[in-house]
Design a protein around this motif. Sequence first.
Motif, PDB file in Angstrom:
ATOM      1  N   ALA A   1       5.555  14.206 -38.817  1.00 20.38           N
ATOM      2  CA  ALA A   1       6.143  12.901 -39.126  1.00 20.38           C
ATOM      3  C   ALA A   1       5.139  11.771 -38.940  1.00 20.38           C
ATOM      4  O   ALA A   1       5.176  10.756 -39.642  1.00 20.38           O
TER       5      ALA A   1
ATOM      6  N   ARG B   1       2.006   9.306 -29.816  1.00 19.89           N
ATOM      7  CA  ARG B   1       3.133   9.869 -29.070  1.00 19.89           C
ATOM      8  C   ARG B   1       3.724   8.863 -28.090  1.00 19.89           C
ATOM      9  O   ARG B   1       4.932   8.827 -27.861  1.00 19.89           O
TER      10      ARG B   1
ATOM     11  N   ALA C   1       8.757   5.074 -35.455  1.00 18.50           N
ATOM     12  CA  ALA C   1       9.594   6.249 -35.245  1.00 18.50           C
ATOM     13  C   ALA C   1      10.080   6.319 -33.805  1.00 18.50           C
ATOM     14  O   ALA C   1       9.339   5.999 -32.867  1.00 18.50           O
ATOM     15  N   ALA C   2      11.326   6.734 -33.616  1.00 10.78           N
ATOM     16  CA  ALA C   2      11.840   6.968 -32.268  1.00 10.78           C
ATOM     17  C   ALA C   2      11.011   8.066 -31.604  1.00 10.78           C
ATOM     18  O   ALA C   2      10.515   8.979 -32.270  1.00 10.78           O
ATOM     19  N   ARG C   3      10.857   7.968 -30.289  1.00  8.63           N
ATOM     20  CA  ARG C   3      10.005   8.938 -29.592  1.00  8.63           C
ATOM     21  C   ARG C   3      10.508  10.368 -29.745  1.00  8.63           C
ATOM     22  O   ARG C   3       9.729  11.307 -29.745  1.00  8.63           O
ATOM     23  N   SER C   4      11.794  10.549 -29.891  1.00  8.48           N
ATOM     24  CA  SER C   4      12.352  11.896 -30.087  1.00  8.48           C
ATOM     25  C   SER C   4      12.009  12.470 -31.458  1.00  8.48           C
ATOM     26  O   SER C   4      12.186  13.662 -31.700  1.00  8.48           O
ATOM     27  N   GLU C   5      11.503  11.627 -32.358  1.00  7.69           N
ATOM     28  CA  GLU C   5      11.197  12.067 -33.723  1.00  7.69           C
ATOM     29  C   GLU C   5       9.695  12.054 -34.001  1.00  7.69           C
ATOM     30  O   GLU C   5       9.273  12.104 -35.158  1.00  7.69           O
ATOM     31  N   ARG C   6       8.877  12.007 -32.941  1.00  4.87           N
ATOM     32  CA  ARG C   6       7.441  11.841 -33.148  1.00  4.87           C
ATOM     33  C   ARG C   6       6.694  13.164 -33.156  1.00  4.87           C
ATOM     34  O   ARG C   6       5.763  13.395 -32.395  1.00  4.87           O
ATOM     35  N   GLY C   7       7.109  14.070 -34.040  1.00  7.46           N
ATOM     36  CA  GLY C   7       6.323  15.260 -34.280  1.00  7.46           C
ATOM     37  C   GLY C   7       5.070  14.902 -35.061  1.00  7.46           C
ATOM     38  O   GLY C   7       5.009  13.872 -35.748  1.00  7.46           O
TER      39      GLY C   7
END
Length: 251
Positions: free
Chosen positions: A227, A195, A218-224
């Motif tokens: 993913a 994360r 991955a961009a931090r906003s996309e780190r589910g």
Amino acid sequence: MRLIVEHVSHGYGSLEVLDDISLTVEEGEILAVIGPSGCGKSTLLGILGGLLEASRGRILTDGAVPSGSLNPITYIFQDFALLPWHSVAANVGFALEHHRLDAYERKGRVDEVLAMTGLLDFATALPKQLSGGMRQRVGIARALAVKPAILLLDEPLSALDAQTRELLIEEFLALWLAHRTTAVYVTHNLDEALRLADRICVLSRRPGRIREIVAVDAARSERGMAALAPLRERLWRLIQEEARAADREHV
């Protein structure tokens, strides 16, 4: 400011803990360090911060210290390390006591970081009156008060419950995104590393050697978690067998 590690090894007597660690932490990035128990993660952090002198190798910094920085390299610890008889504000201000600041400047810095960490309403509270998450916020505020160029974090969330840890991950990211302080983040928790970090350094079991440094693209906003699942599986494969072996050593 960049942090450069050149061929660092360390031992305690005949016990070799770290072996030939070389890496660079780029300015404004978070490098997470993971590995089996006993692999030397905290020892490496102590050497980076000058608490320990490496048996071999050296630590260098490169770049300008930020304006107003009182302590370029600063720790955030796992155990909060708060003075129980001091209020929240006094605990934060303690980091400023040995610096040449007048009372107005000191109060300004304390108030600024208490506001940043959501602690202004708790300025007069004692640590015993706070939850674990709030106490760690005080530790974060105290570190930020000296305006560090490099933050060293030694498993800062490991003593907290899962819900509080999740809240503090989000808050730490928001603070980091606002200031982009170079950081080295030691953790046992793969999800925390994924994360938070730009790159993850995987150490082998003792003596700790770098097995791989893995970029988290991955961009931090996309780190589910969905993913990140393939990368998490890759990291776990890197440490799984050595983690089992290290666990058997501690039985």
